[in-house]
Design an enzyme around this catalytic site. Structure first.
Site, PDB file in Angstrom:
ATOM      1  N   TYR A 149       0.855  -1.097   0.023  1.00 36.37           N
ATOM      2  CA  TYR A 149       0.050   0.147   0.083  1.00 36.37           C
ATOM      3  C   TYR A 149       0.775   1.129  -0.100  1.00 36.37           C
ATOM      4  O   TYR A 149       0.926   2.260  -0.725  1.00 36.37           O
ATOM      5  CB  TYR A 149      -0.839   0.060   1.184  1.00 36.37           C
ATOM      6  CG  TYR A 149      -1.791   1.106   1.408  1.00 36.37           C
ATOM      7  CD1 TYR A 149      -3.079   1.030   0.472  1.00 36.37           C
ATOM      8  CD2 TYR A 149      -1.801   2.123   2.384  1.00 36.37           C
ATOM      9  CE1 TYR A 149      -4.087   2.231   0.632  1.00 36.37           C
ATOM     10  CE2 TYR A 149      -2.809   3.266   2.347  1.00 36.37           C
ATOM     11  CZ  TYR A 149      -3.651   3.073   1.677  1.00 36.37           C
ATOM     12  OH  TYR A 149      -4.773   4.117   1.647  1.00 36.37           O
ATOM     13  N   THR A 179      -9.525   8.921   8.209  1.00 40.56           N
ATOM     14  CA  THR A 179     -10.881   9.709   7.938  1.00 40.56           C
ATOM     15  C   THR A 179     -11.830   8.544   8.444  1.00 40.56           C
ATOM     16  O   THR A 179     -11.752   7.332   8.029  1.00 40.56           O
ATOM     17  CB  THR A 179     -11.124  10.130   6.562  1.00 40.56           C
ATOM     18  OG1 THR A 179     -10.229  10.765   6.104  1.00 40.56           O
ATOM     19  CG2 THR A 179     -12.512  10.594   6.231  1.00 40.56           C
TER      20      THR A 179
HETATM   21  P1  NAD Z   1     -12.709   1.903   0.511  1.00 38.47           P
HETATM   22  O1  NAD Z   1     -12.107   0.476   0.516  1.00 38.47           O
HETATM   23  O2  NAD Z   1     -14.210   1.973   1.067  1.00 38.47           O
HETATM   24  O3  NAD Z   1     -12.999   2.043  -0.929  1.00 38.47           O
HETATM   25  C1  NAD Z   1     -12.076   1.901  -2.124  1.00 38.47           C
HETATM   26  C2  NAD Z   1     -12.963   1.455  -3.336  1.00 38.47           C
HETATM   27  O4  NAD Z   1     -12.222   1.159  -4.359  1.00 38.47           O
HETATM   28  C3  NAD Z   1     -13.897   0.313  -2.932  1.00 38.47           C
HETATM   29  O5  NAD Z   1     -15.196   0.777  -3.482  1.00 38.47           O
HETATM   30  C4  NAD Z   1     -13.196  -0.768  -3.767  1.00 38.47           C
HETATM   31  O6  NAD Z   1     -14.116  -1.557  -4.268  1.00 38.47           O
HETATM   32  C5  NAD Z   1     -12.501   0.128  -5.065  1.00 38.47           C
HETATM   33  N1  NAD Z   1     -11.563  -0.619  -5.732  1.00 38.47           N
HETATM   34  C6  NAD Z   1     -10.343  -1.594  -5.266  1.00 38.47           C
HETATM   35  N2  NAD Z   1      -9.703  -1.741  -6.115  1.00 38.47           N
HETATM   36  C7  NAD Z   1     -10.163  -1.512  -7.248  1.00 38.47           C
HETATM   37  C8  NAD Z   1      -9.868  -1.662  -8.677  1.00 38.47           C
HETATM   38  N3  NAD Z   1      -8.867  -2.248  -8.838  1.00 38.47           N
HETATM   39  N4  NAD Z   1     -10.631  -1.322  -9.831  1.00 38.47           N
HETATM   40  C9  NAD Z   1     -11.885  -0.433  -9.175  1.00 38.47           C
HETATM   41  N5  NAD Z   1     -11.980  -0.402  -7.955  1.00 38.47           N
HETATM   42  C10 NAD Z   1     -11.428  -0.777  -6.971  1.00 38.47           C
HETATM   43  O7  NAD Z   1     -11.657   3.042   1.098  1.00 38.47           O
HETATM   44  P2  NAD Z   1     -11.885   4.544   1.431  1.00 38.47           P
HETATM   45  O8  NAD Z   1     -11.782   4.715   2.898  1.00 38.47           O
HETATM   46  O9  NAD Z   1     -13.247   4.862   0.756  1.00 38.47           O
HETATM   47  O10 NAD Z   1     -10.662   5.053   0.545  1.00 38.47           O
HETATM   48  C11 NAD Z   1     -10.726   5.515  -0.797  1.00 38.47           C
HETATM   49  C12 NAD Z   1      -9.313   6.094  -1.130  1.00 38.47           C
HETATM   50  O11 NAD Z   1      -8.693   7.037  -0.045  1.00 38.47           O
HETATM   51  C13 NAD Z   1      -8.127   4.814  -1.357  1.00 38.47           C
HETATM   52  O12 NAD Z   1      -7.431   5.115  -2.265  1.00 38.47           O
HETATM   53  C14 NAD Z   1      -7.463   5.152  -0.150  1.00 38.47           C
HETATM   54  O13 NAD Z   1      -6.236   4.570  -0.250  1.00 38.47           O
HETATM   55  C15 NAD Z   1      -7.405   6.588   0.278  1.00 38.47           C
HETATM   56  N6  NAD Z   1      -7.461   6.791   1.582  1.00 38.47           N
HETATM   57  C16 NAD Z   1      -8.302   6.706   2.717  1.00 38.47           C
HETATM   58  C17 NAD Z   1      -8.175   6.830   3.798  1.00 38.47           C
HETATM   59  C18 NAD Z   1      -8.954   6.585   4.956  1.00 38.47           C
HETATM   60  O14 NAD Z   1      -8.980   6.968   5.906  1.00 38.47           O
HETATM   61  N7  NAD Z   1     -10.361   6.260   4.521  1.00 38.47           N
HETATM   62  C19 NAD Z   1      -6.890   7.497   4.366  1.00 38.47           C
HETATM   63  C20 NAD Z   1      -5.749   7.479   3.322  1.00 38.47           C
HETATM   64  C21 NAD Z   1      -6.199   7.328   1.906  1.00 38.47           C
END
Ligand code: NAD
Ligand code: UDP
Length: 335
Positions: A149, A179
């Site tokens: 990651y 978040t």
């Molecule tokens: P989440 O897992 O709920 O959402 C990720 C989404 O991406 C899911 O709907 C999943 O099905 C989809 N996905 C995964 N691989 C895929 C692929 N190969 N093709 C198409 N879709 C795909 O996570 P989240 O918390 O909503 O995070 C969203 C983004 O924000 C991510 O990129 C994550 O790295 C980043 N992020 C989130 C946080 C947090 O605290 N939530 C912190 C830092 C970064």
């Protein structure tokens, strides 16, 4: 909305936690939103309420494969975000970050769209500088269990910067700090969802290590507002921008707050600290404040209360008898 300001916007990972809130906000603003997701960790239930909107479209697609659509802006959020999800298939995690970035950058280049990357505070690793500023290069283990990651996201940042320098692409990179909020997956193993579900079910809260490690938690509505500001700000930030809430708390403190606000009697139970678990994390958001005039304004207690309401409703829904076939309602199941 005037045709000039109405945009065609692609949100990858749009059926996930953050993506579904972003789609909702963009649809409400009157944009034409295309949500692309392979449902690896996301769910149709997260965007079910948008399916009847004329300006919302859902496409099942994996971003590790090329995508040919015509859009004005791209938010690239596709990637599992919780440690248990991204470590489940680490090779796929790196592919999603790196091949996904290449495919979405290629699309942005072809259609001349501005593209936003959901990067992460994990690019700082187990930071030796505190709070973390954007000019800190980080302290990341390149071969550990979190590397798929952390390094995947670091490489995606490299690709974004190189497409900008080499091809003149208009880019925005958000380094997102932890978040939380409604639509987090209840079984994603992240600390807020774990503690909420455990407290509401009366089970012990699993505190890893001695609980003195810290994180800084941002409520989802604040975060999504910052995404849209960053995407649309006229000034080129010139690099990644930290987004998060600087209010830092220890894991023991957040466990105790969740127990108190849910009225739970659950005890805390200590477990071993996972490998490479960052010790302290707090964003320096002065760049975001200067550039976007943004600061998060939801207090931790208010955000946790709203999140507890959501998890309570989910638990109640899962305890109801299943609807008759054809009745239309659905109860989401954990993966
Ligand atoms: P989440 O897992 O709920 O959402 C990720 C989404 O991406 C899911 O709907 C999943 O099905 C989809 N996905 C995964 N691989 C895929 C692929 N190969 N093709 C198409 N879709 C795909 O996570 P989240 O918390 O909503 O995070 C969203 C983004 O924000 C991510 O990129 C994550 O790295 C980043 N992020 C989130 C946080 C947090 O605290 N939530 C912190 C830092 C970064
Ligand atoms: N954590 C914990 N108990 C849990 C889940 C997580 O004590 O049931 C700790 C974890 O070790 C880390 C912090 O909470 O120190 C945040 O973990 P999370 O997985 O939510 O996010 P990340 O480590 O990616 O910031």
């Amino acid at each position: 909305m005037k045709e000039l300001t109405r945009k065609r916007i692609l949100v990858t990972g749009g059926a996930g936690f953050l993506g579904s809130h972003l789609c909702e906000r963009l649809v409400a603003q009157g944009h034409d939103v295309l949500c692309v997701d392979n449902f690896y960790t996301g769910s149709k239930d997260n965007i079910a309420h948008l399916l009847d909107c004329a300006n919302f479209e859902l496409m099942r697609h994996d971003v590790t494969f090329p995508l040919y659509v015509e859009v004005d802006q791209i938010y690239n959020l596709a990637c599992p975000a919780s440690p248990i999800h991204y470590q489940h298939d680490p090779v796929q995690t790196t592919k999603t970050s790196v091949h996904g970035a290449i495919n979405m950058l290629g699309l942005a280049k072809r259609v001349k769209a501005r593209i936003f990357q959901a990067s992460t505070s994990e690019v700082y690793g187990d930071a030796l500088v505190h709070p973390q500023r954007e000019d800190y290069w980080g302290h990341v283990n390149p071969i550990g269990p979190r590397s798929c990651y952390d390094e995947g996201k670091r490489c995606a940042e490299t690709l974004f910067m190189d497409y900008h320098r080499q091809h003149g692409l208009s880019i925005r990179i958000a380094r997102i700090f932890n978040t939380y909020g409604p639509r987090m997956h209840p079984a994603d193993g992240r600390v807020v969802s774990n503690f909420m579900m455990q407290a509401l079910r009366g089970e012990p809260l699993t505190l890893y290590g001695d609980g003195t490690q810290t994180r800084s938690f941002c409520y989802v509505d604040d975060m999504v507002g910052a995404f849209i500001l960053l995407m649309n700000c006229a000034d080129d930030p010139g690099g990644p921008v930290n987004l998060g809430n600087p209010h830092e708390v220890s894991m023991r403190e957040i466990a105790m707050r969740i127990v108190a606000l849910t009225g739970s009697t659950s005890p805390l139970e200590t477990r071993p600290l996972p490998a490479d678990d960052p010790w302290h994390r707090q964003p320096d958001i002065s760049a975001a404040t200067r550039l976007l005039g943004w600061r998060p304004d939801t207090s931790l207690d208010e955000g946790l209360l709203r999140t507890a309401r959501y998890f309570r409703a989910r638990i109640a829904a899962s305890q109801q008898p299943l609807p008759q076939a054809g009745a239309g309602a659905s109860v989401e199941s954990a993966p």
